[in-house]
Motif scaffolding. Structure first.
Motif, mmCIF file in Angstrom:
data_model
loop_
_atom_site.group_PDB
_atom_site.id
_atom_site.type_symbol
_atom_site.label_atom_id
_atom_site.label_comp_id
_atom_site.label_asym_id
_atom_site.label_seq_id
_atom_site.Cartn_x
_atom_site.Cartn_y
_atom_site.Cartn_z
ATOM 1 N N ARG A 82 0.819 -1.214 0.000
ATOM 2 C CA ARG A 82 0.000 0.000 0.000
ATOM 3 C C ARG A 82 0.856 1.268 0.000
ATOM 4 N N ALA A 83 2.116 1.166 0.440
ATOM 5 C CA ALA A 83 2.994 2.341 0.422
ATOM 6 C C ALA A 83 3.150 2.866 -0.995
ATOM 7 N N GLU A 84 3.290 1.974 -1.950
ATOM 8 C CA GLU A 84 3.445 2.394 -3.344
ATOM 9 C C GLU A 84 2.212 3.162 -3.825
ATOM 10 N N ILE A 85 1.031 2.703 -3.434
ATOM 11 C CA ILE A 85 -0.208 3.377 -3.825
ATOM 12 C C ILE A 85 -0.275 4.762 -3.183
ATOM 13 N N LEU A 86 0.075 4.844 -1.903
ATOM 14 C CA LEU A 86 0.049 6.131 -1.213
ATOM 15 C C LEU A 86 1.027 7.117 -1.831
ATOM 16 N N ASN A 87 2.233 6.647 -2.105
ATOM 17 C CA ASN A 87 3.244 7.538 -2.671
ATOM 18 C C ASN A 87 2.814 8.062 -4.040
ATOM 19 N N GLN A 88 2.260 7.187 -4.853
ATOM 20 C CA GLN A 88 1.787 7.610 -6.178
ATOM 21 C C GLN A 88 0.655 8.626 -6.054
ATOM 22 N N ALA A 89 -0.251 8.391 -5.109
ATOM 23 C CA ALA A 89 -1.379 9.314 -4.916
ATOM 24 C C ALA A 89 -0.898 10.678 -4.449
ATOM 25 N N ARG A 90 0.066 10.707 -3.539
ATOM 26 C CA ARG A 90 0.563 11.987 -3.044
ATOM 27 C C ARG A 90 1.379 12.721 -4.106
ATOM 28 N N GLU A 91 2.175 11.974 -4.856
ATOM 29 C CA GLU A 91 2.931 12.607 -5.938
ATOM 30 C C GLU A 91 1.981 13.241 -6.957
ATOM 31 N N ALA A 92 0.935 12.499 -7.334
ATOM 32 C CA ALA A 92 -0.035 13.017 -8.298
ATOM 33 C C ALA A 92 -0.752 14.245 -7.744
ATOM 34 N N VAL A 110 -0.072 23.345 0.042
ATOM 35 C CA VAL A 110 0.915 22.269 -0.124
ATOM 36 C C VAL A 110 0.630 21.142 0.858
ATOM 37 N N ILE A 111 0.347 21.493 2.099
ATOM 38 C CA ILE A 111 0.057 20.482 3.118
ATOM 39 C C ILE A 111 -1.209 19.704 2.762
ATOM 40 N N GLU A 112 -2.216 20.404 2.282
ATOM 41 C CA GLU A 112 -3.440 19.715 1.861
ATOM 42 C C GLU A 112 -3.158 18.741 0.722
ATOM 43 N N ALA A 113 -2.356 19.159 -0.244
ATOM 44 C CA ALA A 113 -2.029 18.280 -1.365
ATOM 45 C C ALA A 113 -1.284 17.033 -0.894
ATOM 46 N N PHE A 114 -0.523 17.175 0.171
ATOM 47 C CA PHE A 114 0.250 16.062 0.710
ATOM 48 C C PHE A 114 -0.601 15.104 1.544
ATOM 49 N N ILE A 115 -1.497 15.655 2.361
ATOM 50 C CA ILE A 115 -2.249 14.824 3.311
ATOM 51 C C ILE A 115 -3.577 14.327 2.760
ATOM 52 N N ASP A 116 -4.253 15.156 1.981
ATOM 53 C CA ASP A 116 -5.623 14.819 1.582
ATOM 54 C C ASP A 116 -5.758 13.469 0.871
ATOM 55 N N PRO A 117 -4.803 13.051 0.018
ATOM 56 C CA PRO A 117 -4.963 11.726 -0.601
ATOM 57 C C PRO A 117 -5.067 10.603 0.428
ATOM 58 N N LEU A 118 -4.368 10.739 1.540
ATOM 59 C CA LEU A 118 -4.438 9.713 2.579
ATOM 60 C C LEU A 118 -5.814 9.694 3.229
ATOM 61 N N SER A 208 -13.492 10.116 16.078
ATOM 62 C CA SER A 208 -12.237 9.947 15.345
ATOM 63 C C SER A 208 -12.457 9.407 13.942
ATOM 64 N N SER A 209 -13.605 8.774 13.702
ATOM 65 C CA SER A 209 -13.913 8.253 12.374
ATOM 66 C C SER A 209 -14.484 9.322 11.440
ATOM 67 N N ASP A 210 -14.711 10.525 11.951
ATOM 68 C CA ASP A 210 -15.282 11.612 11.150
ATOM 69 C C ASP A 210 -14.154 12.316 10.385
ATOM 70 N N LEU A 211 -13.769 11.740 9.262
ATOM 71 C CA LEU A 211 -12.633 12.279 8.518
ATOM 72 C C LEU A 211 -12.965 13.593 7.814
ATOM 73 N N GLU A 212 -14.244 13.890 7.611
ATOM 74 C CA GLU A 212 -14.603 15.199 7.082
ATOM 75 C C GLU A 212 -14.291 16.285 8.117
ATOM 76 N N ALA A 213 -14.541 15.983 9.377
ATOM 77 C CA ALA A 213 -14.201 16.927 10.439
ATOM 78 C C ALA A 213 -12.687 17.101 10.530
ATOM 79 N N VAL A 214 -11.951 16.012 10.346
ATOM 80 C CA VAL A 214 -10.479 16.092 10.309
ATOM 81 C C VAL A 214 -10.041 16.986 9.157
ATOM 82 N N ARG A 215 -10.611 16.740 7.992
ATOM 83 C CA ARG A 215 -10.237 17.499 6.790
ATOM 84 C C ARG A 215 -10.491 18.998 6.981
ATOM 85 N N ALA A 216 -11.546 19.341 7.666
ATOM 86 C CA ALA A 216 -11.909 20.748 7.855
ATOM 87 C C ALA A 216 -10.958 21.471 8.796
ATOM 88 N N ARG A 217 -10.130 20.731 9.543
ATOM 89 C CA ARG A 217 -9.290 21.349 10.567
ATOM 90 C C ARG A 217 -7.797 21.062 10.429
#
Length: 236
Positions: A82-92, A110-118, A208-217
């Motif tokens: 899964r690391a390969e998939i994550l790295n490709q998603a973040r690079e893209a 920049v931080i959003e582009a790095f974290i949001d794919p995860l 903690s499962s509310d990833l939309e709330a995480v994304r907003a903050r």
């Protein structure tokens, strides 16, 4: 009278004694990796044996050694898948951000582009990804060999993040950028682990499962930290 040919036993493989056919082998490898991933995520590297993985996957222990070798090699295979998939998603994602914003990039962008794919993958990818992110969080906090594992699988994309942030804030010192990444990755992995801790702390106000709330903050929180560290260093 010629004796009738005996039908092959169920599960017999034509590719040689003990060796599964290529198509069947691919399925079995994925089954083993899925089983190992779930067990490692729940119990950690030292809390799992290859015998337990074999039992969970419904295969013979010898098949794990045939495909992967020792337990550490199995663990690395789980991590790499899964690391390969994550790295490709973040690079893209970072490529797209650079393409679309060019000279107008921000630290938060920049931080959003790095974290949001995860976050997107965790939200939409199914239970296997939940196990994987819990596993990454464990490895990130394993002093004996966790750092070496993270280095092997994730360093290139992290260095790209740092260099991109440096291009946005040229006055920033590299040591500050790397410290800020250290703090960012802690926040990011805790959020992705979905431990349930914030559920009890907030008495149900947050989940903690509310990833939309995480994304907003999370992006603005991390960006503000970067900006504050850089500003303080510049004022010193």
């Amino acid at each position: 009278m010629t004796a009738a040919k005996t039908a092959p036993k169920s599960g017999a493989r034509p590719g040689g004694r003990g060796r599964p056919s290529k198509a069947k082998g691919l399925d079995l490898k994925e089954t083993i990796l899925d089983a190992a991933e779930g067990l490692f995520a729940r119990h950690g590297f030292y809390g799992v044996t290859t015998r337990q993985v074999a039992a969970e996957a419904g295969v013979d222990t010898a098949l794990i050694h045939y495909y992967f070798g020792a337990k550490r090699e199995l663990f690395d295979a789980v991590f790499l898948r899964r690391a390969e998939i994550l790295n490709q998603a973040r690079e893209a994602s970072m490529d797209a951000y650079l393409r679309d914003h060019g000279g107008a990039m921000t630290v938060e962008g920049v931080i959003e582009a790095f974290i949001d794919p995860l976050l997107r993958i965790s939200q939409d990818g199914g239970p296997g990804w939940k196990s994987y992110f819990a596993l990454v969080a464990q490895v990130n906090n394993t002093p004996a060999w966790g750092g070496e594992t993270m280095t092997r699988f994730f360093d290139p994309v992290v260095h790209r993040l740092v260099e991109t942030l440096k291009s946005v804030r040229p006055q920033a010192e590299y040591r500050d950028l790397y410290w800020c990444y250290q703090f960012l990755t802690g926040s990011m992995m805790l959020a992705l682990s979905e431990t349930g801790r914030i559920d009890s702390l907030s008495e149900g106000e947050c989940h903690s499962s509310d990833l939309e709330a995480v994304r907003a903050r999370l992006f603005s929180y991390c960006a503000a930290g970067f900006e504050a560290v850089i500003a303080k260093a510049g004022a010193a």
